[in-house]
Motif scaffolding. Sequence first.
Motif, short mmCIF file in Angstrom:
data_model
loop_
_atom_site.label_atom_id
_atom_site.label_comp_id
_atom_site.label_asym_id
_atom_site.label_seq_id
_atom_site.Cartn_x
_atom_site.Cartn_y
_atom_site.Cartn_z
N LEU A 182 0.82 -1.22 0.00
CA LEU A 182 0.00 0.00 0.00
C LEU A 182 0.85 1.26 0.00
O LEU A 182 0.32 2.36 0.12
CB LEU A 182 -0.92 -0.01 1.23
CG LEU A 182 -1.84 -1.22 1.35
CD1 LEU A 182 -2.69 -1.12 2.61
CD2 LEU A 182 -2.72 -1.38 0.12
N ARG A 183 2.16 1.09 -0.15
CA ARG A 183 3.07 2.24 -0.17
C ARG A 183 3.92 2.18 -1.44
O ARG A 183 4.09 1.11 -2.02
CB ARG A 183 3.99 2.22 1.06
CG ARG A 183 3.26 2.30 2.38
CD ARG A 183 4.21 2.71 3.51
NE ARG A 183 5.26 1.73 3.70
CZ ARG A 183 5.26 0.80 4.66
NH1 ARG A 183 4.23 0.72 5.49
NH2 ARG A 183 6.26 -0.03 4.79
N PRO A 184 4.47 3.33 -1.86
CA PRO A 184 5.39 3.33 -3.00
C PRO A 184 6.61 2.45 -2.65
O PRO A 184 7.01 2.37 -1.48
CB PRO A 184 5.79 4.80 -3.16
CG PRO A 184 4.71 5.57 -2.47
CD PRO A 184 4.23 4.70 -1.35
N PRO A 185 7.18 1.75 -3.64
CA PRO A 185 6.85 1.81 -5.07
C PRO A 185 5.85 0.77 -5.53
O PRO A 185 5.55 0.67 -6.72
CB PRO A 185 8.22 1.52 -5.70
CG PRO A 185 8.83 0.53 -4.75
CD PRO A 185 8.41 0.96 -3.37
N GLU B 15 4.99 -11.69 -11.75
CA GLU B 15 6.23 -11.07 -12.18
C GLU B 15 6.41 -9.64 -11.67
O GLU B 15 7.54 -9.14 -11.60
CB GLU B 15 6.32 -11.07 -13.70
CG GLU B 15 6.49 -12.46 -14.30
CD GLU B 15 6.58 -12.45 -15.80
OE1 GLU B 15 7.22 -13.33 -16.37
OE2 GLU B 15 5.99 -11.53 -16.44
N LEU B 16 5.34 -8.96 -11.32
CA LEU B 16 5.43 -7.54 -10.96
C LEU B 16 5.86 -7.29 -9.52
O LEU B 16 6.20 -6.16 -9.17
CB LEU B 16 4.08 -6.85 -11.20
CG LEU B 16 3.82 -6.32 -12.61
CD1 LEU B 16 2.43 -5.74 -12.73
CD2 LEU B 16 4.86 -5.27 -12.99
N PHE B 17 5.86 -8.33 -8.68
CA PHE B 17 6.18 -8.13 -7.27
C PHE B 17 7.48 -8.84 -6.91
O PHE B 17 7.76 -9.92 -7.41
CB PHE B 17 5.04 -8.62 -6.38
CG PHE B 17 3.77 -7.85 -6.57
CD1 PHE B 17 3.62 -6.58 -6.01
CD2 PHE B 17 2.74 -8.36 -7.33
CE1 PHE B 17 2.45 -5.86 -6.19
CE2 PHE B 17 1.58 -7.64 -7.53
CZ PHE B 17 1.43 -6.38 -6.96
N PRO B 18 8.27 -8.24 -6.02
CA PRO B 18 9.52 -8.88 -5.60
C PRO B 18 9.28 -10.11 -4.75
O PRO B 18 8.21 -10.31 -4.19
CB PRO B 18 10.23 -7.77 -4.80
CG PRO B 18 9.16 -6.85 -4.37
CD PRO B 18 8.10 -6.89 -5.42
N THR B 19 10.31 -10.93 -4.65
CA THR B 19 10.21 -12.22 -3.98
C THR B 19 9.67 -12.11 -2.56
O THR B 19 8.85 -12.92 -2.13
CB THR B 19 11.59 -12.90 -3.96
OG1 THR B 19 12.05 -13.07 -5.31
CG2 THR B 19 11.53 -14.26 -3.29
N LYS C 298 13.40 -2.90 -2.40
CA LYS C 298 14.48 -2.02 -2.85
C LYS C 298 14.73 -2.20 -4.35
O LYS C 298 15.00 -1.22 -5.07
CB LYS C 298 15.74 -2.31 -2.05
CG LYS C 298 16.90 -1.37 -2.34
CD LYS C 298 18.09 -1.71 -1.46
CE LYS C 298 19.28 -0.82 -1.78
NZ LYS C 298 20.45 -1.16 -0.95
N ASP C 299 14.66 -3.42 -4.84
CA ASP C 299 14.79 -3.67 -6.27
C ASP C 299 13.69 -2.96 -7.05
O ASP C 299 13.92 -2.36 -8.10
CB ASP C 299 14.70 -5.16 -6.57
CG ASP C 299 15.87 -5.95 -6.02
OD1 ASP C 299 16.87 -5.32 -5.63
OD2 ASP C 299 15.77 -7.18 -5.96
N ALA C 300 12.46 -3.06 -6.53
CA ALA C 300 11.32 -2.43 -7.20
C ALA C 300 11.48 -0.92 -7.26
O ALA C 300 11.16 -0.28 -8.28
CB ALA C 300 10.02 -2.80 -6.49
#
Length: 478
Positions: A271-274, A393-397, A464-466
């Motif tokens: 619910l927060r950036p990014p 694919e759009l979300f980090p692990t 952090k990757d996102a």
Amino acid sequence: MVACTIDYCSAFGVESASLFAWVCNSAGRRLSLVIALAVNASFGMLSAAAQGVGSLVLLRLLAGVGVGGSVPVVFSFLAELLPSRSRGRFMVGLAAHWMVGSIYSAGLGWALIPTQGWRAFLVLAALPAVVAAIGTLLLLPESPRHLLVHNRVEEAEQTLRYMATINRRTLPANITLQHQHLMTADSLVHSHSLDTEMTPMIETHGNQHSTDIQLRSSGQSPNGSMLPSKGSQLPTGSGGKDCTYSPSWHSWLQQITAGLQAAGSTAQLLLRPPLWCRFGPLLIAWIGMCGGWYSTVLWIPEYFKARGAGEASLYAEAFAVAAANLPGNIASIYMVDMLGRRITACVCLAGACVCALAFAAAPAAPFWSVFAACMFNAISVGGWNALDLLSAELFPTEVRSTAMGLLGATGRLAAFTTTLLAGALMGFRLWAPLIVAAGMLAAGSMAMLMLPETSYKPLEDTVKDAAAAEPGSIANSR
């Protein structure tokens, strides 16, 4: 009406299954999938012994928890085991097996219910979940990407050795597995030789300047920002006891507890950036897809009856609608790579919207109703496949399964609500629910245009990757 109530409860049971997704992010993909499949199989078979409508509804609701729990876990799991160049077609292939299950269920009902009754049908319908649970427990390792993000380096090494053995691959000599900072990994980087040898199992990222998790050749000069290695050398061996991966039940219980403790903070990240700019449009798309599709498909037998179909032909017509998924699945395997995930989902949801309107306007003859329903299913399945793939694919692990669990649970809640609404609107006009479904599918189609494309791109591991991948970020501008 009793059948529709049972369908509602099976779908509603999916809502509590987001618990599996939260546990999955900390406790692991394999454990969560085994538990979800076991829950589905157990309560599915117990449903056959129900002594009344109330107990049947309760047991189907609990079986629905298992179904909903397995969906986000299995997509997260497979995405983390595949290289980017082949991830699209294999993930769509996985999604296409929903069709196999639909055909199996429809064919089984057609063959058994008229002669053997519904109890035999429910027992045999649960058998695939039993087989899948046993197969997952005995054959599948944990996701090495998940293990590395959670600083479980030794287990990741065991998993890689096991996968190399199963895939008849040899790990390159002098490879070291490193993990520097828990939950701040920027990428999982492999040397060129490792990518060449092990692309069926793990993936190559090329962003070496900001690496916290790394596989590198021993003796190679590390990046200047790297801390001393906390990893150990990976052996190149083949068979043997060291190539198995089997954590203890006590370890699994600790992992479940850790997953529950981390659930709330993980969900807040969405619910927060990014991540919000991805989660928000996907939420609209899931609500539109689930609401539009379920409110149409679950009432298809009633549409057929209202337009002249006899009781004897309902099973055959349901089987035809389920089989109509086949051409859509085949087409979407190629579309997600040729057109991209985003455009494929957008086009298929828009096409399903048009088919819903055509279904509403179809002549009263049974043939045209069946034809319109088959077209609806054939086109909408491409939207399902692309939406599942894009969501994974759009979300980090570190938040992937939680994101998919919340999207799926919200979508199913929309499906539950719109299916009840469709039943009420059918008493007003037969075409009215289809107009509502078409509107929801159109909204989902437009939401897809707000998302980035993920074709052939490496997966991200952390928030952090996102953030680094967002346009205008310092890391992205390098």
